[in-house]
Scaffold this motif. Structure first.
Motif, PDB file in Angstrom:
ATOM      1  N   PHE A 238       0.818  -1.219   0.000  1.00  0.00           N
ATOM      2  CA  PHE A 238       0.000   0.000   0.000  1.00  0.00           C
ATOM      3  C   PHE A 238       0.859   1.280   0.000  1.00  0.00           C
ATOM      4  N   ASP A 239       2.158   1.104  -0.096  1.00  0.00           N
ATOM      5  CA  ASP A 239       3.064   2.252  -0.098  1.00  0.00           C
ATOM      6  C   ASP A 239       3.392   2.640  -1.549  1.00  0.00           C
ATOM      7  N   LYS A 240       3.989   3.816  -1.716  1.00  0.00           N
ATOM      8  CA  LYS A 240       4.455   4.231  -3.037  1.00  0.00           C
ATOM      9  C   LYS A 240       5.686   3.400  -3.409  1.00  0.00           C
ATOM     10  N   SER A 241       5.815   3.050  -4.684  1.00  0.00           N
ATOM     11  CA  SER A 241       6.982   2.275  -5.091  1.00  0.00           C
ATOM     12  C   SER A 241       7.725   3.049  -6.186  1.00  0.00           C
ATOM     13  N   GLU A 242       8.631   3.950  -5.730  1.00  0.00           N
ATOM     14  CA  GLU A 242       9.307   4.881  -6.652  1.00  0.00           C
ATOM     15  C   GLU A 242       9.992   4.145  -7.805  1.00  0.00           C
ATOM     16  N   GLU A 243      10.757   3.098  -7.465  1.00  0.00           N
ATOM     17  CA  GLU A 243      11.543   2.407  -8.509  1.00  0.00           C
ATOM     18  C   GLU A 243      10.646   1.771  -9.558  1.00  0.00           C
ATOM     19  N   LEU A 244       9.605   1.097  -9.095  1.00  0.00           N
ATOM     20  CA  LEU A 244       8.685   0.419 -10.020  1.00  0.00           C
ATOM     21  C   LEU A 244       7.967   1.451 -10.885  1.00  0.00           C
ATOM     22  N   GLU A 245       7.557   2.570 -10.265  1.00  0.00           N
ATOM     23  CA  GLU A 245       6.833   3.593 -11.026  1.00  0.00           C
ATOM     24  C   GLU A 245       7.737   4.197 -12.112  1.00  0.00           C
ATOM     25  N   LEU A 246       9.005   4.435 -11.763  1.00  0.00           N
ATOM     26  CA  LEU A 246       9.961   4.971 -12.731  1.00  0.00           C
ATOM     27  C   LEU A 246      10.170   3.986 -13.883  1.00  0.00           C
ATOM     28  N   PHE A 247      10.313   2.727 -13.528  1.00  0.00           N
ATOM     29  CA  PHE A 247      10.512   1.654 -14.507  1.00  0.00           C
ATOM     30  C   PHE A 247       9.346   1.621 -15.503  1.00  0.00           C
ATOM     31  N   LEU A 248       8.117   1.686 -14.982  1.00  0.00           N
ATOM     32  CA  LEU A 248       6.934   1.610 -15.847  1.00  0.00           C
ATOM     33  C   LEU A 248       6.804   2.875 -16.704  1.00  0.00           C
TER      34      LEU A 248
ATOM     35  N   GLU B 291       9.312   4.836 -17.759  1.00  0.00           N
ATOM     36  CA  GLU B 291      10.345   4.808 -18.807  1.00  0.00           C
ATOM     37  C   GLU B 291       9.954   3.887 -19.968  1.00  0.00           C
ATOM     38  N   ARG B 292       9.162   2.878 -19.658  1.00  0.00           N
ATOM     39  CA  ARG B 292       8.766   1.934 -20.717  1.00  0.00           C
ATOM     40  C   ARG B 292       7.373   2.216 -21.276  1.00  0.00           C
ATOM     41  N   ASN B 293       6.850   3.388 -20.942  1.00  0.00           N
ATOM     42  CA  ASN B 293       5.519   3.805 -21.434  1.00  0.00           C
ATOM     43  C   ASN B 293       4.411   2.814 -21.105  1.00  0.00           C
ATOM     44  N   LYS B 294       4.476   2.208 -19.932  1.00  0.00           N
ATOM     45  CA  LYS B 294       3.421   1.262 -19.522  1.00  0.00           C
ATOM     46  C   LYS B 294       2.407   2.029 -18.686  1.00  0.00           C
ATOM     47  N   GLY B 295       1.650   2.922 -19.362  1.00  0.00           N
ATOM     48  CA  GLY B 295       0.744   3.837 -18.681  1.00  0.00           C
ATOM     49  C   GLY B 295      -0.327   3.152 -17.851  1.00  0.00           C
ATOM     50  N   ARG B 296      -0.925   2.085 -18.408  1.00  0.00           N
ATOM     51  CA  ARG B 296      -2.031   1.425 -17.704  1.00  0.00           C
ATOM     52  C   ARG B 296      -1.535   0.799 -16.392  1.00  0.00           C
TER      53      ARG B 296
ATOM     54  N   LEU C  57       1.157   1.620 -14.816  1.00  0.00           N
ATOM     55  CA  LEU C  57       1.608   2.696 -13.930  1.00  0.00           C
ATOM     56  C   LEU C  57       0.429   3.235 -13.113  1.00  0.00           C
ATOM     57  N   SER C  58      -0.694   3.462 -13.782  1.00  0.00           N
ATOM     58  CA  SER C  58      -1.804   4.030 -12.999  1.00  0.00           C
ATOM     59  C   SER C  58      -2.355   2.997 -12.019  1.00  0.00           C
ATOM     60  N   ILE C  59      -2.328   1.707 -12.368  1.00  0.00           N
ATOM     61  CA  ILE C  59      -2.787   0.680 -11.414  1.00  0.00           C
ATOM     62  C   ILE C  59      -1.912   0.734 -10.162  1.00  0.00           C
ATOM     63  N   VAL C  60      -0.592   0.812 -10.383  1.00  0.00           N
ATOM     64  CA  VAL C  60       0.349   0.810  -9.261  1.00  0.00           C
ATOM     65  C   VAL C  60       0.198   2.085  -8.419  1.00  0.00           C
ATOM     66  N   GLU C  61       0.060   3.226  -9.105  1.00  0.00           N
ATOM     67  CA  GLU C  61      -0.085   4.495  -8.370  1.00  0.00           C
ATOM     68  C   GLU C  61      -1.382   4.513  -7.555  1.00  0.00           C
ATOM     69  N   ASP C  62      -2.456   3.978  -8.147  1.00  0.00           N
ATOM     70  CA  ASP C  62      -3.758   4.010  -7.468  1.00  0.00           C
ATOM     71  C   ASP C  62      -3.733   3.238  -6.148  1.00  0.00           C
ATOM     72  N   VAL C  63      -2.997   2.126  -6.115  1.00  0.00           N
ATOM     73  CA  VAL C  63      -2.971   1.317  -4.889  1.00  0.00           C
ATOM     74  C   VAL C  63      -2.461   2.146  -3.712  1.00  0.00           C
ATOM     75  N   ALA C  64      -1.450   2.973  -3.991  1.00  0.00           N
ATOM     76  CA  ALA C  64      -0.853   3.755  -2.897  1.00  0.00           C
ATOM     77  C   ALA C  64      -1.740   4.920  -2.470  1.00  0.00           C
ATOM     78  N   GLN C  65      -2.785   5.197  -3.273  1.00  0.00           N
ATOM     79  CA  GLN C  65      -3.646   6.342  -2.929  1.00  0.00           C
ATOM     80  C   GLN C  65      -5.045   5.928  -2.507  1.00  0.00           C
ATOM     81  N   LEU C  66      -5.233   4.634  -2.272  1.00  0.00           N
ATOM     82  CA  LEU C  66      -6.581   4.133  -1.980  1.00  0.00           C
ATOM     83  C   LEU C  66      -7.226   4.789  -0.761  1.00  0.00           C
ATOM     84  N   ALA C  67      -6.458   4.889   0.322  1.00  0.00           N
ATOM     85  CA  ALA C  67      -7.030   5.397   1.588  1.00  0.00           C
ATOM     86  C   ALA C  67      -5.883   5.827   2.496  1.00  0.00           C
ATOM     87  N   ASN C  68      -6.227   6.444   3.626  1.00  0.00           N
ATOM     88  CA  ASN C  68      -5.198   6.694   4.641  1.00  0.00           C
ATOM     89  C   ASN C  68      -5.056   5.392   5.415  1.00  0.00           C
ATOM     90  N   ILE C  69      -3.922   4.729   5.219  1.00  0.00           N
ATOM     91  CA  ILE C  69      -3.754   3.426   5.871  1.00  0.00           C
ATOM     92  C   ILE C  69      -2.691   3.533   6.955  1.00  0.00           C
TER      93      ILE C  69
END
Ligand code: UTP
Length: 295
Positions: free
Chosen positions: A68-78, A80-85, A87-99
């Motif tokens: 549920f945390d932000k994953s800087e390395e994974l987000e950067l990786f996605l 750089e490879r233009n994996k937009g969909r 990337l947004s799935i991964v970003e959304d998980v970290a913003q779901l709620a105040n956990i």
């Protein structure tokens, strides 16, 4: 008018029914199709209007926090490879709620896990969602309870009718039927070995008030040698009005192998990308209709 903004998700059990998979990984992180179980549960809480969630974690529970945390390395990786969909799935998980997280040092039981979160809850009513119970329903299961809570302003527990021979596996409630779905609780018993009060089984969603923490403080170990939430609620039921609500939806105990497999198959059959190929596979593998057996 009391409103419910906070939820507790206990996820500190040993998950012995899933060993060895759960030796180093929490069972709440086992994926159903492509999401860990606990993410479905956090999403249910959020869709029900919960703003703050506290997850009770134990040993080997780092994976939950990382998920549920932000994953800087994974987000950067996605990126750089233009994996937009993705990337947004991964970003959304970290913003779901105040956990938030609290640690249960020893898995002394569900009641003890809930008690560990008492400081986070303070004096507000709160929800509890078990980390290994999935409910597939149009209206989120917790929202069904919260709507009844808004009307009744008293603790409410989700139940489901189970086969009589299954009652010894569950907490069971007995009381007065007010309508098709609502019961006023008179008694609760955890895993009755015989003579169950009814076949209305507690399924792992609750809306409770902080008075339960005082009861948990003094609740002795019960069924299975664990401090049981049901036992504390039984003490409360003698002096406070409490309700049970038969929820609408399909329930999966994904902490159990059969429940896990059923949830996986059912949710794969509903998944936009997997539905057609998975159903075709099932048909090919097991046949369908009359005479369709295993090939
Ligand atoms: P279970 O009894 O299903 O979990 O508790 P368990 O003990 O991990 O499972 P088995 O029976 O050994 O396979 C229901 C929920 O309560 C949490 C569990 O993580 C699960 O999500 N729990 C249980 C705690 O947080 N702490 C406990 O001490 C016990």
């Amino acid at each position: 008018m009391k409103t419910v903004r906070k939820a507790i998700i206990p996820a500190a059990g040993f998950g012995t029914r899933f060993l060895p998979a759960t030796k180093a990984m929490p069972k709440e992180m086992l994926p159903i199709v492509d999401k860990p179980t606990i993410q479905y549960i956090v999403e249910e809480a959020v869709r029900s209007g919960i703003e703050d969630i506290i997850i009770v974690t134990g040993r080997s529970k780092r994976a939950i926090e990382d998920h549920f945390d932000k994953s800087e390395e994974l987000e950067l990786f996605l990126k750089e490879r233009n994996k937009g969909r993705l990337l947004s799935i991964v970003e959304d998980v970290a913003q779901l709620a105040n956990i938030h997280y609290v640690r249960q040092k020893e898995p002394l039981g569900l009641g003890h896990a809930v008690w560990c979160a008492r400081k986070f809850i303070g004096s507000e009513p709160f929800a509890v969602l078990l980390g290994d119970m999935l409910v597939d329903s149009d209206k989120p299961c917790l929202k069904q309870l919260l709507d009844v809570y808004a009307e009744r302003q008293a603790p409410i527990i989700a139940v489901e009718t189970v086969a009589w021979e299954e009652t010894s596996k569950y907490g069971i409630v007995g009381g007065v039927e007010l309508d098709d779905r609502l019961l006023r609780i008179e008694r609760l018993v955890e895993k009755p070995p015989s003579n169950p009060l009814s076949n209305a089984a507690i399924i792992g969603r609750y809306v409770l008030e902080p008075s339960v923490f005082d009861r948990l403080e003094t609740t002795p170990r019960g069924a299975g040698g664990e401090i049981q939430l049901t036992d504390a609620l039984q003490q409360l039921a003698s002096c406070e009005t409490m309700y049970a609500y038969r929820i609408e939806g399909k329930l999966y105990d994904v902490g159990d192998k059969m429940g896990f497999l059923k949830a996986t198959v059912e949710l794969a059959c509903k998944d936009a990308d997997l539905q057609a190929p998975f159903l075709a596979f099932l048909k090919y593998r097991f046949g369908s209709g009359e005479g369709g057996g295993m090939r």
